[in-house]
Design a protein around this motif. Structure first.
Motif, mmCIF file in Angstrom:
data_model
loop_
_atom_site.group_PDB
_atom_site.id
_atom_site.type_symbol
_atom_site.label_atom_id
_atom_site.label_comp_id
_atom_site.label_asym_id
_atom_site.label_seq_id
_atom_site.Cartn_x
_atom_site.Cartn_y
_atom_site.Cartn_z
ATOM 1 N N THR A 1 -3.469 0.558 -9.359
ATOM 2 C CA THR A 1 -3.874 -0.181 -8.234
ATOM 3 C C THR A 1 -4.423 -1.414 -9.059
ATOM 4 O OG1 THR A 1 -4.482 1.221 -6.473
ATOM 5 C CG2 THR A 1 -5.668 -0.942 -6.501
ATOM 6 N N LEU B 1 1.023 -1.432 -0.111
ATOM 7 C CA LEU B 1 -0.109 -0.134 0.010
ATOM 8 C C LEU B 1 0.711 1.180 -0.100
ATOM 9 C CD1 LEU B 1 -2.853 1.360 0.440
ATOM 10 C CD2 LEU B 1 -2.342 1.146 3.043
ATOM 11 N N GLN C 1 -0.070 -7.671 -4.978
ATOM 12 C CA GLN C 1 -0.885 -6.512 -5.090
ATOM 13 C C GLN C 1 -0.371 -5.281 -4.652
ATOM 14 O OE1 GLN C 1 -4.706 -6.642 -5.113
ATOM 15 N NE2 GLN C 1 -4.486 -4.403 -5.340
ATOM 16 N N THR D 1 -1.389 -1.286 -4.156
ATOM 17 C CA THR D 1 -2.652 -0.717 -4.031
ATOM 18 C C THR D 1 -2.133 0.961 -3.747
ATOM 19 O OG1 THR D 1 -3.959 -2.345 -2.831
ATOM 20 C CG2 THR D 1 -4.619 -0.012 -2.430
#
Length: 123
Positions: free
Chosen positions: A90, A11, A118, A120
């Motif tokens: 993202t 993130l 991932q 983000t």
């Protein structure tokens, strides 16, 4: 068989940076194209950037000037340096490699994918 293992997702706030890494291992004679794809929720997987073994690179228009792909042919690794990240970046990022190997005495090529990491981008 070859395996690709990605790392480095997470993130980050808009405008921030991340560096993705991908290590290829296993039965590898050489790697031709190696690069990164991404798939956002509800969208098709798309090419982000790739690099030939000789260093020719290709980027999707939306990341030009912000992302840089780097390869280490000795270590069979590829990196994606992502700067000035935007919320639209993202996605799950996948490493891809076009791997050449020997099957007995026969030269073969296959596509391999990592498990995905991932990324983000959000405040």
């Amino acid at each position: 068989q070859a395996q690709l293992v990605e790392s480095g997702g997470g993130l980050v706030q808009p405008g921030g940076s991340l560096r993705l890494s991908c290590a290829a291992s296993g039965r590898i004679l050489s790697i031709n194209a190696m690069g990164w794809y991404r798939q956002a929720a509800g969208k098709q997987r798309e090419l982000v950037a790739d690099s030939t073994r000789t260093g020719t690179t290709n980027y999707t228009d939306s990341v030009k000037g912000r992302f840089t792909i780097l390869r280490d042919n000795v270590a069979n690794m590829v990196y994606l340096q992502m700067n000035s990240l935007k919320p639209e970046d993202t996605a799950v990022y996948y490493c891809h490699a076009d791997v050449a190997y020997l099957s007995g005495s026969n030269y073969r090529r296959s596509d391999y994918w990592g498990q995905g990491t991932q990324v983000t981008v959000s405040s």
